[in-house]
Design an enzyme around this catalytic site. Structure first.
Site, PDB file in Angstrom:
ATOM      1  N   SER A 268       0.821  -1.210   0.000  1.00 42.63           N
ATOM      2  CA  SER A 268       0.000   0.000   0.000  1.00 42.63           C
ATOM      3  C   SER A 268       0.854   1.260   0.000  1.00 42.63           C
ATOM      4  O   SER A 268       0.343   2.355  -0.202  1.00 42.63           O
ATOM      5  CB  SER A 268      -0.908   0.007   1.229  1.00 42.63           C
ATOM      6  OG  SER A 268      -0.110   0.022   2.396  1.00 42.63           O
ATOM      7  N   CYS A 269       2.159   1.125   0.249  1.00 43.71           N
ATOM      8  CA  CYS A 269       2.997   2.325   0.408  1.00 43.71           C
ATOM      9  C   CYS A 269       4.023   2.529  -0.690  1.00 43.71           C
ATOM     10  O   CYS A 269       4.067   3.604  -1.304  1.00 43.71           O
ATOM     11  CB  CYS A 269       3.712   2.263   1.755  1.00 43.71           C
ATOM     12  SG  CYS A 269       2.611   2.495   3.134  1.00 43.71           S
ATOM     13  N   PHE A 270       4.888   1.542  -0.913  1.00 44.32           N
ATOM     14  CA  PHE A 270       6.007   1.775  -1.848  1.00 44.32           C
ATOM     15  C   PHE A 270       5.522   2.229  -3.229  1.00 44.32           C
ATOM     16  O   PHE A 270       6.014   3.246  -3.741  1.00 44.32           O
ATOM     17  CB  PHE A 270       6.890   0.525  -1.974  1.00 44.32           C
ATOM     18  CG  PHE A 270       7.785   0.253  -0.795  1.00 44.32           C
ATOM     19  CD1 PHE A 270       7.769   1.062   0.323  1.00 44.32           C
ATOM     20  CD2 PHE A 270       8.656  -0.816  -0.805  1.00 44.32           C
ATOM     21  CE1 PHE A 270       8.591   0.818   1.417  1.00 44.32           C
ATOM     22  CE2 PHE A 270       9.494  -1.081   0.274  1.00 44.32           C
ATOM     23  CZ  PHE A 270       9.455  -0.267   1.383  1.00 44.32           C
ATOM     24  N   ASP A 273       3.770   5.799  -2.857  1.00 43.76           N
ATOM     25  CA  ASP A 273       4.612   6.904  -2.392  1.00 43.76           C
ATOM     26  C   ASP A 273       5.715   7.243  -3.395  1.00 43.76           C
ATOM     27  O   ASP A 273       6.050   8.417  -3.581  1.00 43.76           O
ATOM     28  CB  ASP A 273       5.212   6.579  -1.013  1.00 43.76           C
ATOM     29  CG  ASP A 273       4.129   6.503   0.056  1.00 43.76           C
ATOM     30  OD1 ASP A 273       2.986   6.907  -0.223  1.00 43.76           O
ATOM     31  OD2 ASP A 273       4.414   6.018   1.169  1.00 43.76           O
TER      32      ASP A 273
END
Ligand code: UDX
Length: 431
Positions: A268-270, A273
């Site tokens: 959900s982040c790398f 972002d």
């Protein structure tokens, strides 16, 4: 102390439960009545080890959920833990966060005394200063730094170990405008963690705090992409990247973590972002070449996996197994999972895909109903002419005679989890 947390998704729920465990009274606020009811019934909305016991312990006592934003005025500080998804062009969609900021602003309009609004969501520095702070100011009719304050306190929680990461952080980053009222509130809030673990607290500006989160994720994603790039070269040279990385990791300047090469990163982040940072940099006419390269290498790893399969078998019209659907083991989250491009690549080659995952079948079936899902790894392997191993679920390490049921036992391992054995054709992605 009394704290409220707006947003009861993955980060907000973990944060609320962990703050209760630190001894605080916590109000979880969400616009979704079902989510609120579920939380008040003590049901964890996500699969996260250690979360359910915290809800069992504190819901009904120190932890309560509500749909009423006005109730945050009973608390001293309010976290904004609302998702910041990506738009189609990769740029940040701060719409939900700004709506929550306006709700908080309206709620504090008639209060006396100082209220601290803490941004937990991952959001770019400019959005905080140019959009979020003005949104609260106009809804509250008050001025930032006077009747209320805004701080940035990013989270570094990994899925699957989020509770543990919260309780044992490497550092706590506190971005403020330097107001002692904000710093005092943070000191009280995190005192139990700091006292027990001597956690370093980094006091910095709001913009810097927001950037520390992006830079950390970008660095980690780029570290994995760099070892994958090196790994692809190693594979061409017949060199085992894992032996190379083990020795590299002994150098303190490099460090041993995030050197596991393979089919790449998801989550959900790398992906979100890195894409947001690239889009934001381009918007100010800077070309972030290294970040873009990290994304490009990651995008190409699934196709390298499939090319290795192509070297051994023509999959058109054949059954091919995919083992692992979640973006990493220990979660049912398929966001950014490398299994998605692997499945798409196999289907583009005309293969019949049969997939198995210990937790993530339901999530993948919702977006990929055209795939056959097996009840076990053994069932997925039966009669397949090849298998792509995408997630390093520990149970896959024990697979052995299950490969005997394959029509052609071609194993392409994207995570170095399968034991080599007699009778299989084994290809490691970077070894
Ligand atoms: C990450 C950050 O670690 C966390 O600090 C941040 O708050 C959210 O993003 P998470 O997405 O839960 O956490 O997963 P993480 O364990 O970091 O792994 C991310 C991806 O990188 C996974 O797909 C994983 O398989 C991959 N990875 C990780 C590798 O391919 N090799 C490695 O050596 C490490």
């Amino acid at each position: 102390m009394n704290a409220s947390v707006v947003g009861s998704g993955y980060v907000g729920t973990t944060l609320a439960a962990c703050l209760a465990d630190l001894g605080h009274d916590v109000l979880a606020v969400d616009v979704d009545r079902d989510v609120v009811d579920r939380l008040n019934d003590g049901d964890a909305p996500i699969h996260e080890p250690g979360l359910q016991p915290l809800l069992d312990a504190y819901v009904g006592s120190r932890l309560e959920a509500t749909t009423e934003h006005d109730r945050i005025t009973d608390t001293e500080l309010t976290f904004l833990a609302v998702g910041t998804p990506a738009k189609d062009d990769g740029s940040l969609d701060a719409g939900g966060l700004l709506a929550a900021a306006r709700d908080v602003g309206s709620a504090i309009a008639d209060t006396d005394g100082y209220h601290l609004v803490v941004v937990k969501s991952t959001v770019l520095p400019d959005v905080i200063e140019s959009e979020l702070v003005p949104a609260i100011e106009s809804a509250a009719g008050k001025t930032d730094g006077e009747e209320f304050g805004v701080a940035v306190n990013p989270e570094f929680l990994r899925e699957g170990t989020a509770v543990d990461d919260f309780m044992n952080p490497d550092r706590i980053v506190v971005g403020t405008d330097g107001d002692h009222r904000a710093l005092d509130l943070f000191a009280d809030l995190y005192e139990p963690l700091v006292a027990e673990w001597e956690v370093p607290v980094v006091e910095t500006g709001r913009r810097e705090a927001a950037m520390i989160k992006y830079a950390s994720n970008a660095f980690l994603a780029a570290k994995v992409s760099l070892i994958n790039d090196i790994g692809n070269v190693c594979k061409e040279f017949g060199v085992d990247t894992y032996e190379v990385a083990d020795a590299m990791g002994l150098d303190d300047r490099i460090g041993a973590k995030f050197l596991a090469s393979g089919v790449g990163w998801g989550g959900s982040c790398f992906p979100k972002d890195t894409a947001a940072l690239v889009a934001a940099a381009r918007a100010v006419d800077y070309n972030p070449a290294m970040l873009q390269a990290a994304i490009d290498v990651n995008d190409r790893q699934p196709e390298r996996m499939l090319a290795l399969l192509d070297d051994h078998v023509d999959v058109a019209g054949e059954r091919v197994a995919v083992l692992g659907l979640s973006f990493k083991p220990g979660t049912d989250d398929i966001r950014g999972s490398r299994a998605i491009p692997v499945i798409e690549g196999l289907q583009a080659r005309g293969a019949e895909v049969v997939a198995y995952d210990p937790l993530a079948i339901e999530a993948m079936a919702a977006v990929r109903p055209d795939v056959e899902y097996a009840e076990s790894a053994a069932d997925a392997l039966a009669d397949a002419v090849g298998v792509c191993v995408v997630t390093d679920w520990p149970a896959f390490e024990d697979l052995d005679c299950e490969f005997d049921a394959m029509a052609e036992p071609v194993v392409v391992d994207g995570r170095r989890i399968i034991q080599r054995r007699e009778g299989i054709t084994y290809e490691g992605l970077t070894w």
